[in-house]
Structures are given as C-alpha cells and as structure tokens.
Design a protein around this motif. Structure first.
Motif, short mmCIF file in Angstrom:
data_model
loop_
_atom_site.label_atom_id
_atom_site.label_comp_id
_atom_site.label_asym_id
_atom_site.label_seq_id
_atom_site.Cartn_x
_atom_site.Cartn_y
_atom_site.Cartn_z
N MET A 15 41.84 46.25 37.36
CA MET A 15 41.54 45.07 38.43
C MET A 15 42.53 45.20 39.61
SD MET A 15 40.89 41.43 36.50
CE MET A 15 42.45 40.44 37.04
N LYS B 34 35.09 40.12 44.32
CA LYS B 34 35.19 41.57 43.71
C LYS B 34 35.77 41.63 42.37
CE LYS B 34 37.60 45.83 44.92
NZ LYS B 34 38.43 46.40 45.86
N ASP B 35 37.14 40.55 42.25
CA ASP B 35 37.91 40.48 41.00
C ASP B 35 36.95 39.86 40.06
OD1 ASP B 35 40.06 41.67 42.28
OD2 ASP B 35 41.02 39.52 42.63
N THR C 67 34.50 42.44 38.96
CA THR C 67 35.05 43.39 37.76
C THR C 67 35.40 42.83 36.57
OG1 THR C 67 36.27 44.55 39.58
CG2 THR C 67 37.18 44.80 37.66
N ARG D 243 32.17 42.76 34.61
CA ARG D 243 31.56 43.96 34.21
C ARG D 243 32.60 44.34 32.64
NH1 ARG D 243 32.80 46.85 38.52
NH2 ARG D 243 32.11 45.45 40.18
N GLN D 244 33.71 43.96 32.83
CA GLN D 244 34.60 44.27 31.91
C GLN D 244 34.36 43.58 30.43
OE1 GLN D 244 38.62 43.85 33.37
NE2 GLN D 244 38.63 46.00 34.19
#
Length: 137
Positions: free
Chosen positions: A1, A25-26, A29, A32-33
């Motif tokens: 991150m 964006k965070d 991410t 996705r994680q």
C-alpha cells in the motif's frame, strides 16, 4: 500500500483531484489484496473439502461391503434352517423394505426443499431501490 498522506512542510498543497486519485488507488489496492486473500482461503478450504469427500466415499464403499457380507452371512445362516431359496427370499424382502422406507423418506425431504427464499425475496426488492421518486408515482 502507499504511504499515508502527510502535508508538505513547505506549504505546497495537492489538488483535490490528486487526493481523490490517491484514495481511489489505495481502495483499489485494498480490494485486490482482499480478493487474493479470499482466493487463497477458498483454495485451501476446497482442498480440505476434497480430502474429506474422498474419505466419506471410501467409508461408503467399506460400509457397503460390510453390509453385503453381513447379508450373505444372514442368507447362509437362515439357509441351514429353511433352505437357501427361502432364506435368500427373506433377505431380499428385508432389503426391499429398507429401500422402500429410505425412498419415501428421501422423497419427503426433497419435497421440503425451498431453495433460497430469503435471497429471492431480497432480490425482488433490488429493482425498487433504483427507482426514483418520480418512477414510484
């Protein structure tokens, strides 16, 4: 991150668009994680379920063979008392009764299946949630 946002000590500020870009964006991410974690957990669970199903299958085969040999022993034992033909007929009738009782119970269980009534009810409400106040008039 990415690193958390820290204001610039020189007084420079980032635009709202840049800040929103960083937030999105965070979040991307993070999603996705989370998806990768879920895949790993489900894969592990599926492997364990497969092994368990294999063990149940083996137990079923072993139970069937035990039941078959017990039936043969009963047929043979009764054969000493009344003859092989009558003893075989008695064992077959016993298994026919067991099969009929299990079939009736299975039919009753299948007829009681309701599916997913709560999910169906909830899904019926989803289109209403997207209607505007003008559409509901």
């Amino acid at each position: 991150m990415t690193d958390p946002y820290v204001p610039d000590p020189n007084g420079k500020t980032e635009s709202l668009g840049q800040l929103l870009g960083e937030v999105s964006k965070d979040i991307s991410t993070l999603f996705r994680q989370e998806v990768e974690l879920a895949k790993a957990e489900l894969s592990d669970s599926a492997k364990k379920a497969g092994k368990g199903a294999g063990m149940f299958g083996g137990a079923g085969v072993a139970g069937f063979l035990a039941l078959m040999f017990l039936s043969i022993a009963l047929w043979w034992g009764l054969g000493y008392l009344m003859g092989n033909v009558w003893s075989a007929l008695i064992v077959a009738v016993i298994w026919g009764i067991v099969a009929a009782v299990l079939a009736m119970r299975g039919k009753k269980e299948v007829e009681e299946i309701q599916g997913a009534p709560k999910t169906a009810e909830t899904l019926k409400k989803v289109p209403d949630a997207f209607k505007t106040s003008e559409d509901q008039r």
